[in-house]
Design a protein around this motif. Structure first.
Motif, PDB file in Angstrom:
ATOM      1  N   HIS A  72       0.812  -1.216   0.000  1.00 12.09           N
ATOM      2  CA  HIS A  72       0.000   0.000   0.000  1.00 12.09           C
ATOM      3  C   HIS A  72       0.845   1.266   0.000  1.00 12.09           C
ATOM      4  N   GLY A  73       2.178   1.080  -0.027  1.00 13.86           N
ATOM      5  CA  GLY A  73       3.054   2.243  -0.143  1.00 13.86           C
ATOM      6  C   GLY A  73       3.077   3.127   1.083  1.00 13.86           C
ATOM      7  N   PRO A 109       4.925   7.833   3.781  1.00 12.79           N
ATOM      8  CA  PRO A 109       5.186   7.150   2.503  1.00 12.79           C
ATOM      9  C   PRO A 109       6.231   6.044   2.649  1.00 12.79           C
ATOM     10  N   GLU A 138       8.588   3.893  -3.697  1.00 12.65           N
ATOM     11  CA  GLU A 138       8.234   4.776  -4.822  1.00 12.65           C
ATOM     12  C   GLU A 138       6.706   4.790  -4.969  1.00 12.65           C
ATOM     13  N   ASN A 139       6.204   5.869  -5.540  1.00 10.10           N
ATOM     14  CA  ASN A 139       4.777   5.943  -5.889  1.00 10.10           C
ATOM     15  C   ASN A 139       3.844   5.731  -4.710  1.00 10.10           C
ATOM     16  N   SER A 140       4.249   6.184  -3.545  1.00  9.26           N
ATOM     17  CA  SER A 140       3.325   6.082  -2.417  1.00  9.26           C
ATOM     18  C   SER A 140       2.092   6.935  -2.694  1.00  9.26           C
ATOM     19  N   PRO A 141       0.903   6.418  -2.358  1.00 12.12           N
ATOM     20  CA  PRO A 141      -0.317   7.197  -2.614  1.00 12.12           C
ATOM     21  C   PRO A 141      -0.416   8.468  -1.757  1.00 12.12           C
ATOM     22  N   SER A 192       2.425  10.512  -1.142  1.00 14.63           N
ATOM     23  CA  SER A 192       3.555  11.430  -1.386  1.00 14.63           C
ATOM     24  C   SER A 192       3.086  12.791  -1.876  1.00 14.63           C
ATOM     25  N   ALA A 193       2.167  12.799  -2.839  1.00 18.37           N
ATOM     26  CA  ALA A 193       1.706  14.073  -3.398  1.00 18.37           C
ATOM     27  C   ALA A 193       1.002  14.905  -2.326  1.00 18.37           C
ATOM     28  N   GLU A 206       3.577  16.509  -0.276  1.00 12.47           N
ATOM     29  CA  GLU A 206       4.214  17.609  -1.008  1.00 12.47           C
ATOM     30  C   GLU A 206       3.402  18.888  -0.824  1.00 12.47           C
TER      31      GLU A 206
END
Lengths: 134, 134
Positions: free
Chosen positions: B39-40, B58, B61-64, B66-67, B70
């Motif tokens: 599941h990141g 996170p 990579e590509n953790s849901p 992360s954005a 940010e």
């Protein structure tokens, strides 16, 4: 120190639509809107099996959620409220550990007519935290 | 349709600091960090008397989330999770009423190894809603 999650507050731009979403689309038990002029909000309570969601809409001038809705036009999660047994003891412990209390640091009578405090979001992972004495 | 509030998820930039805040400053029962590579995220569970807070960080990579981090550097409330008895019946009802399901619309195995779906925040007052079948 913290006990139950008393509620999650969600600020909404259209209270009637939000109440309908929770009542009809999500099939929850939803109260009639309740004006809380002392707190600058109208509230709809969504009764879940273990806690409540409070849908908040600005009421009157200087509502504490107006700025939030300006920034979040669709609405959004506004705060979480944790129950404590002794709000003054909780406040003193938090201050001693460097956490910031919003306002003058004195408990106010909250929307449920019980003493509440709000804690600075920057000290709690960007999350506005309300403490309510129960 | 929706039953209990299963958890409130809070995305945090520093998992160790957030866990310490909940354990020491707020005096809650807090789990060890648990990696959920599928599941990141790495999760710390805060056990309240009636529900859970999940502190998410996170993982990989590509953790849901992360954005989200940010945009919200201090962290913030990420989603709420409501329990349902039958996730396919819930999904079909929601779709029939025009609500949007994220992804391909099929339930996935969630972090608790139970079927979950995420609902579009724009349809739910700017709030990301997870449904979990229990």
């Amino acid at each position: 120190m913290i006990g139950r999650l008393n509620h999650v507050a969600i600020a909404v731009p259209d209270l009637e639509a939000a109440a309908k979403t929770y009542r009809e689309t999500l099939g929850a038990k939803v109260s009639e809107p309740q004006a809380e002029p002392d707190h600058g909000v109208t509230v709809v309570f969504v009764e879940l099996d273990n806690t409540k969601i409070e849908l908040l809409h600005p009421l009157g001038e200087n509502s504490p959620i107006s700025a939030f809705l300006e920034k979040n036009k669709s609405g959004g999660m506004h705060h979480v409220c944790y129950e404590v047994e002794d709000i003054l003891a909780a406040r003193d412990k938090l201050v001693a550990e460097g956490a910031r209390i919003l306002g003058d640091g004195e408990p106010k009578n909250g929307a449920h007519n019980k003493p509440v405090l709000f804690l600075h979001p920057k000290d709690f992972n960007g999350t506005l935290v309300e403490l309510e004495q129960v």
